[in-house]
Design an enzyme around this catalytic site. Structure first.
Site, PDB file in Angstrom:
ATOM      1  N   ALA A 150      42.752  32.929  36.080  1.00  0.00           N
ATOM      2  CA  ALA A 150      41.580  33.638  36.282  1.00  0.00           C
ATOM      3  C   ALA A 150      42.180  35.308  35.927  1.00  0.00           C
ATOM      4  O   ALA A 150      41.399  36.040  36.260  1.00  0.00           O
ATOM      5  CB  ALA A 150      41.131  33.424  37.723  1.00  0.00           C
TER       6      ALA A 150
ATOM      7  N   LEU B 236      44.548  38.693  36.794  1.00  0.00           N
ATOM      8  CA  LEU B 236      44.696  39.069  38.067  1.00  0.00           C
ATOM      9  C   LEU B 236      43.319  39.443  39.042  1.00  0.00           C
ATOM     10  O   LEU B 236      43.006  40.741  38.833  1.00  0.00           O
ATOM     11  CB  LEU B 236      45.619  40.416  38.191  1.00  0.00           C
ATOM     12  CG  LEU B 236      46.653  40.659  39.050  1.00  0.00           C
ATOM     13  CD1 LEU B 236      47.225  39.764  39.758  1.00  0.00           C
ATOM     14  CD2 LEU B 236      47.559  41.831  38.685  1.00  0.00           C
ATOM     15  N   HIS B 237      42.658  38.460  39.145  1.00  0.00           N
ATOM     16  CA  HIS B 237      41.356  38.832  40.012  1.00  0.00           C
ATOM     17  C   HIS B 237      41.387  38.364  41.432  1.00  0.00           C
ATOM     18  O   HIS B 237      42.527  38.079  42.048  1.00  0.00           O
ATOM     19  CB  HIS B 237      40.242  38.262  39.177  1.00  0.00           C
ATOM     20  CG  HIS B 237      40.148  39.116  37.854  1.00  0.00           C
ATOM     21  ND1 HIS B 237      40.313  38.320  36.511  1.00  0.00           N
ATOM     22  CD2 HIS B 237      39.718  40.309  37.884  1.00  0.00           C
ATOM     23  CE1 HIS B 237      40.066  39.598  35.658  1.00  0.00           C
ATOM     24  NE2 HIS B 237      39.846  40.859  36.299  1.00  0.00           N
ATOM     25  N   ALA B 238      40.279  38.091  41.845  1.00  0.00           N
ATOM     26  CA  ALA B 238      40.066  37.755  43.274  1.00  0.00           C
ATOM     27  C   ALA B 238      41.289  37.069  43.934  1.00  0.00           C
ATOM     28  O   ALA B 238      41.910  37.839  44.938  1.00  0.00           O
ATOM     29  CB  ALA B 238      39.033  37.117  43.847  1.00  0.00           C
TER      30      ALA B 238
ATOM     31  N   ALA C  24      44.780  38.315  42.672  1.00  0.00           N
ATOM     32  CA  ALA C  24      44.875  39.878  43.355  1.00  0.00           C
ATOM     33  C   ALA C  24      45.054  39.914  44.651  1.00  0.00           C
ATOM     34  O   ALA C  24      45.952  40.735  44.954  1.00  0.00           O
ATOM     35  CB  ALA C  24      43.568  40.453  42.691  1.00  0.00           C
TER      36      ALA C  24
END
Lengths: 153, 85
Positions: free
Chosen positions: B12, B14-16, B19
């Site tokens: 995904a 560096l998302h939710a 991250a």
């Protein structure tokens, strides 16, 4: 002080109701979550501001005072690669709280095997700066969810 | 000054989820930690907003930077987080 509005209609379940430990544990930040009504609709901007990031399944609105709110439309919905989501605005655009940002269908998300629950998160908020206005129960899109006073990092 | 150049393998980007883990780990470090795309402006690795705004996709390279006691350790931990597919 920023008042954060419900981006979708449904039931407020709190972050504890999110089936993802990263959200439910508050690791993304404090806030709440809504189990959306199972009908196609529009997800709204929770605050006035700039659309800092717009993905089909998630967006960040940054207010002029620097406070920014993440709306995540369902859990692990990045894996749907935009299927069932249609952006209604552009990244970088200014929006008013309550303006439509993404058209989506929670029923399609659920049929794809993902939870449609929507976390609404105050990014980089300091502990103790949120005041809950609606902790649980039914909510209309655009209704007040929580207030964000104090600071952010 | 410690520097790491790593490829983000998380599917995904560096998302939710990655991250959040990334920022939590950086926030525990006693030193300032920055992250940048190559040639880009470094942002604080301790701000979830900065990381989401940086919008790192899977397969992209990021440059991690820290200075002071424990710099190498935190950069190794952050590099390990983004190396998980």
């Amino acid at each position: 002080m920023t008042t954060v509005l419900a981006p979708v209609a449904g039931h407020v379940v709190g972050l504890a109701g999110v089936p993802d430990p990263v959200f439910s544990g508050g690791l993304v930040g404090p806030g709440t979550a809504i189990d959306p009504a199972r009908r196609a609709g529009e997800a709204l901007a929770p605050i006035d501001g700039l659309i800092l990031k717009l993905h089909p399944h998630a967006y960040v609105i940054a207010g002029e005072d620097g406070r920014a709110v993440l709306v995540h439309l369902g859990i692990d919905t990045v894996l749907l690669k935009g299927e069932g989501f249609r952006p209604l605005a552009c990244e970088g655009a200014r929006v008013r709280a309550g303006a439509p940002v993404v058209a989506w269908d929670p029923v399609a998300v659920a049929s794809a095997g993902k939870s449609p629950i929507c976390p609404v998160v105050a990014l980089d908020a300091r502990p103790g700066t949120l005041t809950t206005l609606l902790a649980a129960g039914p909510v209309r899109a655009g209704e007040e969810l929580f207030r964000w006073g104090g600071g952010y990092d | 000054m410690a520097v790491r150049k790593v490829i983000v393998e998380s599917s995904a980007g560096l998302h939710a989820r990655p991250a959040a883990t990334f920022v939590q780990t950086a926030a525990k470090a006693p030193v300032d930690v920055t992250v940048a795309k190559p040639g880009g402006t470094p942002v604080s690795a301790k701000s979830i907003l900065s990381i989401l705004a940086l919008d790192v996709r899977s397969g992209e390279v990021i440059v991690l930077n820290a200075d002071g006691d424990g710099a190498d350790q935190v950069l190794d931990e952050l590099a390990a987080i983004v190396s998980v597919p």
